[in-house]
Every structure is written in C-alpha cells, then in structure tokens.
Write a protein that holds these residues in place. Structure first.
Motif, short mmCIF file in Angstrom:
data_model
loop_
_atom_site.label_atom_id
_atom_site.label_comp_id
_atom_site.label_asym_id
_atom_site.label_seq_id
_atom_site.Cartn_x
_atom_site.Cartn_y
_atom_site.Cartn_z
N ASN A 135 0.68 -1.26 -0.06
CA ASN A 135 -0.31 -0.14 -0.03
C ASN A 135 1.02 1.01 0.22
OD1 ASN A 135 -1.67 2.52 0.83
ND2 ASN A 135 -2.94 1.03 1.82
N PRO A 136 1.04 2.06 -1.09
CA PRO A 136 1.79 3.39 -1.80
C PRO A 136 1.80 3.91 -0.93
CG PRO A 136 0.81 2.51 -3.45
CD PRO A 136 0.36 1.83 -2.31
N SER A 137 0.23 4.26 -0.47
CA SER A 137 -0.17 5.79 0.36
C SER A 137 0.10 5.55 1.91
CB SER A 137 -1.30 5.36 0.05
OG SER A 137 -1.82 5.49 -0.91
N ILE A 138 0.40 4.59 2.99
CA ILE A 138 0.88 4.38 3.79
C ILE A 138 2.33 3.39 4.04
CG2 ILE A 138 -1.75 4.46 4.92
CD1 ILE A 138 -1.53 1.64 5.76
N GLY A 139 2.51 3.19 3.21
CA GLY A 139 4.41 2.73 3.06
C GLY A 139 3.70 1.25 3.73
N LEU A 140 3.11 0.66 3.99
CA LEU A 140 3.29 -1.14 4.54
C LEU A 140 3.06 -1.92 3.24
CD1 LEU A 140 1.01 -0.40 7.14
CD2 LEU A 140 3.42 -0.43 7.63
N HIS A 141 4.17 -2.60 3.19
CA HIS A 141 3.95 -4.05 2.50
C HIS A 141 3.93 -5.91 3.19
CE1 HIS A 141 8.56 -3.73 3.07
NE2 HIS A 141 8.87 -4.12 2.36
N LYS A 142 3.77 -6.65 2.38
CA LYS A 142 3.80 -7.98 2.76
C LYS A 142 4.74 -8.27 1.93
CE LYS A 142 3.90 -10.49 6.09
NZ LYS A 142 4.26 -11.10 7.55
N ARG A 143 5.73 -9.28 2.60
CA ARG A 143 6.38 -9.89 1.53
C ARG A 143 6.09 -11.42 1.33
NH1 ARG A 143 10.97 -9.02 3.63
NH2 ARG A 143 10.97 -7.44 1.96
N ILE A 144 5.84 -12.66 0.45
CA ILE A 144 5.29 -13.31 -0.07
C ILE A 144 6.47 -13.98 -0.26
CG2 ILE A 144 3.67 -15.05 -1.01
CD1 ILE A 144 2.45 -13.19 1.53
N THR A 145 7.68 -15.38 -0.13
CA THR A 145 7.98 -15.86 -0.59
C THR A 145 8.29 -17.11 -0.96
OG1 THR A 145 8.90 -16.47 1.95
CG2 THR A 145 9.78 -14.20 0.84
N ASP A 146 9.60 -17.76 -1.96
CA ASP A 146 9.12 -19.10 -2.51
C ASP A 146 7.22 -19.39 -3.37
OD1 ASP A 146 11.59 -20.04 -1.43
OD2 ASP A 146 10.83 -20.57 0.48
N VAL A 147 7.37 -18.41 -4.23
CA VAL A 147 6.30 -18.35 -5.19
C VAL A 147 6.81 -19.09 -5.78
CG1 VAL A 147 4.12 -17.61 -6.74
CG2 VAL A 147 5.56 -16.23 -4.98
N ALA A 148 5.57 -20.88 -5.98
CA ALA A 148 5.62 -22.18 -6.43
C ALA A 148 6.00 -21.54 -8.26
CB ALA A 148 4.12 -22.54 -6.45
N TYR A 149 5.70 -20.45 -8.55
CA TYR A 149 4.86 -20.51 -10.12
C TYR A 149 6.68 -19.12 -10.48
CZ TYR A 149 0.71 -23.07 -10.04
OH TYR A 149 -0.08 -23.30 -10.07
N ARG A 150 7.49 -19.41 -10.99
CA ARG A 150 8.76 -18.30 -11.51
C ARG A 150 8.51 -17.69 -12.27
NH1 ARG A 150 13.83 -18.96 -9.06
NH2 ARG A 150 15.05 -17.67 -10.63
N ASN A 151 7.57 -17.57 -13.87
CA ASN A 151 7.69 -16.45 -15.38
C ASN A 151 6.49 -16.29 -15.05
OD1 ASN A 151 10.72 -17.19 -15.26
ND2 ASN A 151 10.35 -19.35 -16.30
N ILE A 152 5.68 -15.44 -13.74
CA ILE A 152 4.65 -15.68 -13.94
C ILE A 152 3.90 -14.70 -15.20
CG2 ILE A 152 3.01 -14.47 -12.63
CD1 ILE A 152 3.61 -15.16 -10.02
#
Length: 385
Positions: A135-152
């Motif tokens: 959310n760029p308006s409030i500067g918060l983010h959440k990272r999801i690692t090890d996504v199964a599909y490499r070349n989305i």
C-alpha cells in the motif's frame, strides 16, 4: 472558559470524508486522533464512504530505485504533485557478499507490477520468486516468499483482485498455450491463507501478446483479451472472483475484421475499453462498452491520429476534464484532449532521456487499508511463507 472541542464521534465523521493525505497528517494532532485513525475499521469505513476517491498513477523504471506517483489530473511535470516512493525491496540474498550486494541493486532485480486493487499494488520479483503486496499511500507491505510459479509474467495471463465474501486478496494466473492444452487452466493464490487452488482442467484460449497479459479489474471480475480457438476470433474472458466462474464477453462484430488490429484491453472511465489500430486510416480508435456485458453498447469514444508521437497509443485512464492519459510504443506517457490532440508529455525522473527505458505503470486509489489477516498485527518486514 468554555470547552469548544467537538465530540470524538463527530470528529470521526469529518475525518472519514477527508483525503488520505490529510488524514495521515492529522495523526499527529493528538493521541486520540492517532488511535482513531490507526484502527483497521476506520480504514475500511474511510474506503467505503469516500465521496471523491483520489487516484494516482505509479510509474516504475529499471533505471531508478524509486517509483514516481503522479496525479494525472494536474500538469504532468508539476513537482508539488509528483511524489517519489521507495519500492519495497526483495528479501536480502542468503550470502550478503559484495557481489550479491551489487546484484541486489541491479536493474534486473526491479519488480514487475502485476496489478492494483483497493489501494494495493502487487509487485513480483522474478529473481527472488517473491510477490509483495504494497500500500504506497501508508508505506506498508507484505512479502510472500518462495512463490511456486517462477515466470508469472511470461507464462501466464495474470491479474490481482479482491473477494469481498472472504475479505481476501487474490492473485489469478490463467494458463494459455498455443499447442497443447494445459492440465490446469486457472491458478488462484489467496493472501489470507498463503496457498494455491486450481480450477478448470484446460482452457481453449491463446494470449494476445504482452499488452494483454495483465487482467483488467471491473465489477468484481478480472478481464483479458484473448483469441478463442473454438470461435476463431478475439473475445474477452472474465473470471468472477467470488464464484470463480469463467465467462465470455463478445466484442462488436465489426471490430473482428481485417480492418482493425486490436491492441489492448483497459478499464476506461469505469467501462471496458479496447484500443484498436485502424490500418486503412492510420488512426487509433478506442471503443468503450457503455453497458457491461451488452454487445450492442460498444461505442467509439476516441479517435487518435497516428502521428509519430502517438503510434500504437495505449490508454491508461480518463482525466477529470474528459481527456485521456496513456503511453505509446516508444515509452512516452502522453496526455491528450477529448479530440485526441496532444496536450503534454511526462518526463519521468524529470529528465528527457529517461522516459523510454522499460517504464511500467499502474493506476491505484489512495487508501488507508491494511491487509486482512496479514499486516494488521505484524511488522511490514515479516515474511509469510
């Protein structure tokens, strides 16, 4: 001395109707205002009650380690309305040596923008196999690692949306292959459960190139322009994000001809719109479906002369004065008037040479929303696996 302070309930009603940027400044007024504005329910109420939501355009280039957020309804190069935002970084390399540190800031490690929804942008770091909800308006983010599909972005049609029935944000991947039908047609990632689900044994569609890979979100569904193998023509397919039902929306019959080269699908002024190159007249036409799912409501809304600056113009949004903002195949971002005539162009980074280096864009609405079940009680740097 009389106390002229307003009741907190009335203050809340006033704050709920103010722009996001004003509210963020008012968090510093006092502890009670800070507590009120920080409540997740306040953010939800503010999003639902906003009378005139503020929309901004985020631009990202491989040659900058920040993104520019601009107001498309003001002069494009007006510095007070342009905001530079640091992009959420990928996770640090496991071996933080000097060489890896340099790669960490390499342009190849810049994120792809997968879409925007309810004030959030979805970023994808291919080299780290990570997706980030930001959310760029409030500067918060959440990272999801090890996504199964490499070349989305290379192997799928993709889209980002929201399911109000479960209060969940979703990443949608649609498999399209030119030769062999895929074993699974639809892959859905839930940000609430951090898990994938699969639907449909196969889909008989081919994608229409890079400009059509990103889904257009409208009326609770994601839309893509594709070529139907069964019908032997271009159609729009859509995925209902609550029921996960796939349906087709037909184009106007006259658009399915050699006269028109359909370039892309966008949401234009709250309606589905297609941008077409008219070969015999050398103009670009933008057709808009005025009534959702009604084939006869397709209407020609803009005709853009194809001067050198406008070749293969791709629309992004309608401006408040009725003009149109978009980009051409040279990477320039242009604002045109109602008649399709040039008004001005954006200089990304305020330098003329830099605007055509693999710019990506996403239109987003400013919001105070947190990610349900993910950000609310965790820090923005925690990883969810």
């Amino acid at each position: 001395m009389k106390n002229h302070s307003l009741p907190l309930e009335l203050i809340e009603e006033i704050l709920l109707r103010l722009p996001v940027r004003s509210i963020l400044r008012f968090k510093c007024v006092c502890k009670s205002w800070f507590s009120l504005i920080s409540e997740p329910q306040f953010a939800v109420s503010h999003y639902d009650l906003a009378a005139t939501p503020t929309h901004r355009l985020l631009l990202r280039s491989d040659y900058y380690f920040y993104a520019q957020s601009i107001d498309t309804d003001t002069p494009l190069n007006m510095h007070p309305t342009t905001v530079n935002l640091l992009l959420p970084p990928p996770s640090p390399p496991r071996d933080p040596g000097p060489s890896n540190f340099n790669h960490y800031y390499d342009s190849r490690f810049q994120p792809e923008i997968l879409g925007s929804c309810r004030g959030f942008l979805l970023l994808y770091y291919i080299t780290r196999r990570e997706i980030i909800l930001w959310n760029p308006s409030i500067g918060l983010h959440k990272r999801i690692t090890d996504v199964a599909y490499r070349n989305i972005t290379n192997e799928f049609l993709f889209g980002f949306g929201y399911d109000p029935s479960t209060d969940d944000y979703l990443l949608i991947l649609v498999s399209t292959f030119f030769i062999t039908p895929p074993e699974v047609g639809l892959h859905v990632f839930s940000f609430k459960t951090c898990s994938w689900k699969e639907y449909y044994p196969s889909l008989s569609y081919d994608d229409c190139g890079n400009k059509c890979r990103a889904g257009s979100l409208l009326n609770g569904a994601l839309h893509w322009l594709v070529f139907s193998r069964d019908k032997k023509r271009h159609v729009i397919i859509a995925i209902d994000l609550i029921q996960m039902i796939l349906f087709e929306i037909p184009l106007l019959d006259s658009l399915i001809s050699e006269k028109y080269l359909i370039d892309c699908l966008r949401v234009i002024g709250g309606c589905l719109g297609v941008c077409c190159w008219v070969q015999e007249r050398e103009v670009t036409e933008i057709w808009v479906m005025k009534e959702y799912k009604v084939q006869s409501s397709w209407t020609k809304s803009f005709v853009i002369p194809n001067y050198d600056e406008y070749i293969h113009f791709s629309p992004i949004c309608i401006t408040k004065d009725g003009g149109i903002f978009g980009s051409n195949n040279g990477g320039k971002f242009l604002k045109l008037n109602k008649e399709g005539e040039w008004l001005e162009e954006l200089l990304y980074g305020h330098y003329e040479w830099s605007y055509c280096h693999n710019l990506q864009s996403a239109l987003y609405r400013e919001s105070l929303l947190l990610i349900p079940g993910v950000i609310g009680e965790t820090s923005e740097d925690d990883d969810q696996k």
